[in-house]
Scaffold this active site. Structure first.
Site, short mmCIF file in Angstrom:
data_model
loop_
_atom_site.label_atom_id
_atom_site.label_comp_id
_atom_site.label_asym_id
_atom_site.label_seq_id
_atom_site.Cartn_x
_atom_site.Cartn_y
_atom_site.Cartn_z
N SER A 103 62.77 83.86 34.82
CA SER A 103 62.54 84.99 36.02
C SER A 103 62.81 86.13 35.89
O SER A 103 62.19 86.89 36.73
CB SER A 103 63.26 84.10 37.14
OG SER A 103 64.51 84.00 36.84
N ASP A 112 65.83 73.48 37.72
CA ASP A 112 67.18 73.77 37.69
C ASP A 112 67.58 73.26 36.40
O ASP A 112 67.93 72.03 36.25
CB ASP A 112 68.08 73.41 38.96
CG ASP A 112 69.44 73.64 39.02
OD1 ASP A 112 69.87 74.13 37.50
OD2 ASP A 112 70.00 73.82 39.97
N SER A 127 73.45 84.73 20.92
CA SER A 127 74.28 86.02 21.05
C SER A 127 75.28 86.48 19.88
O SER A 127 75.67 85.34 19.07
CB SER A 127 75.18 85.73 22.43
OG SER A 127 76.19 86.84 22.52
N TYR A 174 82.04 81.08 27.26
CA TYR A 174 80.70 81.53 26.70
C TYR A 174 80.61 81.66 25.38
O TYR A 174 79.56 81.05 24.85
CB TYR A 174 80.40 82.72 27.38
CG TYR A 174 79.12 83.44 27.26
CD1 TYR A 174 77.93 83.01 27.77
CD2 TYR A 174 79.02 84.55 26.25
CE1 TYR A 174 76.63 83.55 27.35
CE2 TYR A 174 77.77 85.08 26.00
CZ TYR A 174 76.65 84.75 26.38
OH TYR A 174 75.38 85.43 26.23
N LYS A 199 78.21 79.52 22.81
CA LYS A 199 77.40 80.29 22.13
C LYS A 199 77.51 79.88 20.47
O LYS A 199 76.52 79.71 19.65
CB LYS A 199 77.07 81.71 22.27
CG LYS A 199 76.61 82.10 23.44
CD LYS A 199 75.03 81.85 23.60
CE LYS A 199 74.23 82.27 24.75
NZ LYS A 199 72.92 81.94 24.65
N1 LIG Z 1 72.29 90.40 28.37
C1 LIG Z 1 72.78 90.42 27.34
O1 LIG Z 1 73.81 91.37 27.00
C2 LIG Z 1 73.04 89.21 26.40
C3 LIG Z 1 73.64 89.31 25.17
C4 LIG Z 1 73.43 88.33 24.26
C5 LIG Z 1 72.76 87.31 24.55
N2 LIG Z 1 71.93 87.09 25.65
C6 LIG Z 1 71.46 85.76 25.89
O2 LIG Z 1 70.00 86.23 26.36
C7 LIG Z 1 69.66 85.08 27.15
C8 LIG Z 1 69.00 85.51 28.48
O3 LIG Z 1 69.97 86.45 29.22
P1 LIG Z 1 69.62 87.49 30.15
O4 LIG Z 1 70.56 88.84 29.65
O5 LIG Z 1 68.23 87.74 30.24
O6 LIG Z 1 70.28 87.01 31.35
P2 LIG Z 1 69.91 87.05 33.06
O7 LIG Z 1 69.25 88.30 33.33
O8 LIG Z 1 71.22 86.69 33.79
O9 LIG Z 1 68.87 86.12 33.24
C9 LIG Z 1 69.14 84.55 33.03
C10 LIG Z 1 67.92 83.71 33.24
O10 LIG Z 1 68.49 82.22 33.10
C11 LIG Z 1 67.92 81.60 34.30
N3 LIG Z 1 68.96 80.53 34.68
C12 LIG Z 1 70.14 80.42 34.85
N4 LIG Z 1 70.71 79.43 35.37
C13 LIG Z 1 69.56 78.75 35.30
C14 LIG Z 1 69.48 77.24 35.66
N5 LIG Z 1 70.42 76.59 36.29
N6 LIG Z 1 68.15 76.79 35.65
C15 LIG Z 1 67.21 77.44 35.20
N7 LIG Z 1 67.34 78.73 34.69
C16 LIG Z 1 68.40 79.14 34.97
C17 LIG Z 1 67.88 82.49 35.33
O11 LIG Z 1 66.89 82.68 36.22
P3 LIG Z 1 67.33 81.73 37.91
O12 LIG Z 1 68.54 82.47 38.22
O13 LIG Z 1 66.18 82.21 38.62
O14 LIG Z 1 67.22 80.14 37.70
C18 LIG Z 1 67.51 83.81 34.68
O15 LIG Z 1 65.85 83.65 34.61
C19 LIG Z 1 70.83 84.19 27.44
O16 LIG Z 1 70.65 82.87 26.61
C20 LIG Z 1 72.00 85.11 27.04
O17 LIG Z 1 73.04 84.17 26.62
C21 LIG Z 1 72.07 87.82 26.71
#
Ligand SMILES: NC(=O)c1ccc[n+]([C@@H]2O[C@H](COP(=O)([O-])OP(=O)(O)OC[C@H]3O[C@@H](n4cnc5c(N)ncnc54)[C@H](OP(=O)(O)O)[C@@H]3O)[C@@H](O)[C@H]2O)c1
Length: 258
Positions: free
Chosen positions: A22, A72, A153, A165, A169
């Site tokens: 999303s 979900d 991550s 977290y 990971k």
């Molecule tokens: N941002 C960073 O700095 C960073 C760094 C390292 C790794 N990552 C990794 O990158 C990936 C994506 O993270 P992001 O930064 O894009 O995070 P984000 O912007 O918070 O997006 C998280 C996504 O996960 C979905 N989600 C969360 N809980 C859910 C549930 N119960 N059911 C279905 N969908 C769910 C959310 O959709 P809904 O809320 O609409 O359900 C949203 O689409 C993750 O694995 C994260 O650990 C991120």
């Protein structure tokens, strides 16, 4: 010997599942895969945001297709229903991108254990269940060049910041190698890859702080890369010839210290 070039050609018209599509990295991966001609099943709770991405991609006449599903990932019955829909609509999954994750920063000594359950369910359990279901569909349909990608991550390799977290990971890192060895034992050519970013500008920091993303100042003080930079790595992994497995990609902003 057959020659393989680094193109997305062999993925055109094939089916990818992207979880957590999303917003953020999942939305960027979804856009990239549809633009490269894939049929993308994209799931999240906020399905209306995925519908908006679908409209945007249709308006630009992107060559692939987007099929949004509300799911979900904390709920096993909703994951099962999603795979039933995938089976009915498309029969198979060729690539599974496990992207969804949450973090709440609950401390190991003083934190609320309720804030550990959701990261465990989404970051670990849902990743394993979606992987298992995707591989089953690949095997049932004799897809021997499928790809599993875990969005991991730097926290899967170092213990910094949110320790729980990091624990989830680190499990993803172990599960990547675990899955590779199981697939090897089966003599399968289905591949698994972990992509481990440093700080990426998304909604994650705001969600972690239970803040409105518009009010989040985290990225003002922390150098970050873009969600599209991570999506580019997914494309890079998929472009590899079928005999080659990229196991791990670690990427971070140049200025990130850890
Ligand atoms: N941002 C960073 O700095 C960073 C760094 C390292 C790794 N990552 C990794 O990158 C990936 C994506 O993270 P992001 O930064 O894009 O995070 P984000 O912007 O918070 O997006 C998280 C996504 O996960 C979905 N989600 C969360 N809980 C859910 C549930 N119960 N059911 C279905 N969908 C769910 C959310 O959709 P809904 O809320 O609409 O359900 C949203 O689409 C993750 O694995 C994260 O650990 C991120």
């Amino acid at each position: 010997m057959a020659k393989f070039s680094l193109t997305m050609e062999r993925w055109v018209g094939r089916v990818a599942l992207v979880t957590g599509a999303s917003v953020g990295i999942g939305a960027a991966i979804t856009r990239a895969l549809v633009r490269h001609g894939m049929i993308v099943v994209a799931c999240a709770r906020g399905v209306e945001k995925i519908q908006a991405i679908k409209c945007e991609l249709e308006a630009e006449s992107a060559s692939g297709k987007l099929h949004p599903i509300q799911c979900d990932l904390r709920k096993k019955d909703q994951i099962a229903a999603m795979f039933e829909e995938i089976k009915k609509e498309f029969r198979v999954v060729h690539a599974c991108i496990n992207n969804a994750a949450v973090a709440y920063g609950a401390k190991l000594v003083t934190g609320d254990s309720d804030d550990w359950q959701e990261p465990l369910d989404v970051n670990v359990m849902a990743l394993c269940i979606c992987t298992q279901n995707s591989i089953k569909l690949m095997l049932d349909n004799e897809v021997n060049d499928g790809q599993i990608i875990h969005i991991n991550s730097i926290s899967g390799h170092k213990v910094v910041g949110d320790r729980f977290y990091c624990g989830t990971k680190h499990m993803v890192t172990a599960l990547t190698e675990g899955l590779r060895t199981e697939l090897r034992a089966m003599k399968s050519h289905i591949r698994v890859c972990s992509i481990s970013p440093g700080v990426v500008k998304t909604e994650m920091a705001a969600r972690k702080a239970r803040q409105d993303p518009a009010e989040c100042t985290f990225y003002d003080t922390h150098p970050s890369i873009k969600a599209e930079d991570v999506a580019n790595q997914v494309i890079h992994v998929l472009q590899q010839p079928p005999y080659l497995q990229i196991h791990e990609i670690l990427l971070r902003p140049i200025e990130q210290k850890i």
